[in-house]
Design a protein around this motif. Structure first.
Motif, short mmCIF file in Angstrom:
data_model
loop_
_atom_site.label_atom_id
_atom_site.label_comp_id
_atom_site.label_asym_id
_atom_site.label_seq_id
_atom_site.Cartn_x
_atom_site.Cartn_y
_atom_site.Cartn_z
N SER A 91 0.84 -1.20 0.00
CA SER A 91 0.00 0.00 0.00
C SER A 91 0.88 1.25 0.00
CB SER A 91 -0.90 0.00 1.24
OG SER A 91 -1.63 1.21 1.34
N GLU A 110 -4.66 6.51 -12.09
CA GLU A 110 -5.90 6.13 -12.78
C GLU A 110 -5.61 5.54 -14.15
OE1 GLU A 110 -8.31 9.60 -12.86
OE2 GLU A 110 -8.88 9.46 -10.73
N ARG A 115 -4.70 0.44 -7.85
CA ARG A 115 -5.59 0.59 -6.70
C ARG A 115 -4.83 0.66 -5.38
NH1 ARG A 115 -10.89 -0.43 -8.00
NH2 ARG A 115 -11.27 -1.28 -10.10
N ASN A 116 -3.53 0.45 -5.42
CA ASN A 116 -2.73 0.41 -4.20
C ASN A 116 -1.89 1.68 -4.01
OD1 ASN A 116 -1.17 -0.35 -6.46
ND2 ASN A 116 0.35 -1.38 -5.17
#
Length: 320
Positions: A91, A110, A115-116
């Protein structure tokens, strides 16, 4: 006190006559105009870091949770985006003073479908609240542009986990001294006619003064490296290196003081010779080096090597 000693002493404080807020606002405005870094090729320091980061990821045992990484002063997010793509189980949080730079980082995440990786605007001088500790903190080329380096390092150190690792990359006063003089001269020349953004004047300075003087003063022995020479064609890099409104260089004596004040300790100084015999060919000199205390030996090495940058690995002084 010698002039060279003055280069580093107290250089982490806000400039005389300007408040912390004024300096911060000036730096923010600068990076709103130029979003740094742009697209850049991999350098040796980056390759070294990637190997170390990969080992940290492989060794991490968070008892089922993801490893948390903070990129403090992430700019356009190049480092974070690259790492997030390679390590989807980690993350990443990227923070920077410039809204324009953060927007480029968000757009990059994007576009890649990452997503991390999350990005937010943040001032390194302000406490980062409501965040769990980070297992790894990165601060590459940002600390030396803050209005108060000691405060910034304490803020970043406060969010480092007790067993965490911090990577810091900052400019060195001794090796960067001639470039600092060039920056001061260029600022004087800009000041008499400040109508433009200064990039074209900096290009003139780089290309028309001496025999590659600007490149040699900035890069030293590395000035012949075609990869690094290519940066001199990049307007964003030129602005960051020659026109930054707030930039301080440090010596090892300063760094050790900053680290202690932030309740951190130096775990590794990356890039220095492992064996001094490669550059010191005197048994008597080596004997005397060995008699120095740990801190004094670091300061002596700095005086010997005259580094233009420091790549450091830090830990909590009282870690778990």
């Amino acid at each position: 006190m010698s002039d060279q000693r003055k280069i580093g002493s107290a250089r982490w404080q806000a400039s005389p006559g300007r408040s912390e807020q004024e300096v911060t606002d000036e730096v923010r405005a600068f990076y709103e105009r130029i979003q740094f870094p742009g697209t850049r090729p991999m350098e040796q320091d980056s390759l070294i870091f990637l190997r170390k980061f990969d080992r940290l990821c492989r060794a991490f045992d968070g008892e089922g949770r993801a490893m948390r990484v903070l990129d403090a002063g992430c700019g356009t997010g190049n480092t974070t985006l690259s790492l997030a793509a390679q390590y989807p189980a980690v993350s990443f949080t990227g923070l920077d003073l410039s809204a324009a730079s953060i927007q480029r980082a968000v757009d990059g995440a994007e576009k890649r479908g990452l997503r991390n990786a999350a990005f937010s605007r943040w001032n390194l001088l302000e406490p980062l609240e409501h965040e769990p500790p980070f297992d790894v903190v990165l601060c590459f080329g940002a600390l030396h542009h803050t209005a108060e380096m000691g405060k910034a390092l304490r803020t970043i150190g406060a969010v480092l986990a007790s067993t965490g690792v911090m990577f810091v990359w900052v400019y060195g006063a001794y090796g960067r001294f001639r470039h600092t003089l060039n920056m001061e001269l260029l600022a004087m020349l800009r000041g008499v006619d400040p109508a433009d953004d200064g990039v074209e004047l900096a290009r003139e300075f780089i290309g028309a003064v001496g025999d590659n003087m600007a490149a040699r003063d900035l890069l030293g022995e590395r000035s012949a490296d075609p990869l690094l020479r290519g940066f001199f064609e990049d307007a964003t890099w030129i602005a960051d290196q020659f026109l930054n409104p707030n930039e301080y260089s440090l010596c090892m004596r300063d760094i050790l003081a900053l680290i202690r004040d932030a309740d951190l300790r130096l775990h590794e100084w990356i890039g220095i010779p492992k064996d001094l015999r490669s550059i010191v060919r005197s048994d008597e000199l080596l004997r005397r080096f060995a008699l120095l205390s740990d801190d004094a030996r670091m300061i002596a090495l700095d005086l010997l090597l005259k580094m233009d940058r420091y790549f450091l690995v830090l830990e909590k002084a009282h870690g778990g």
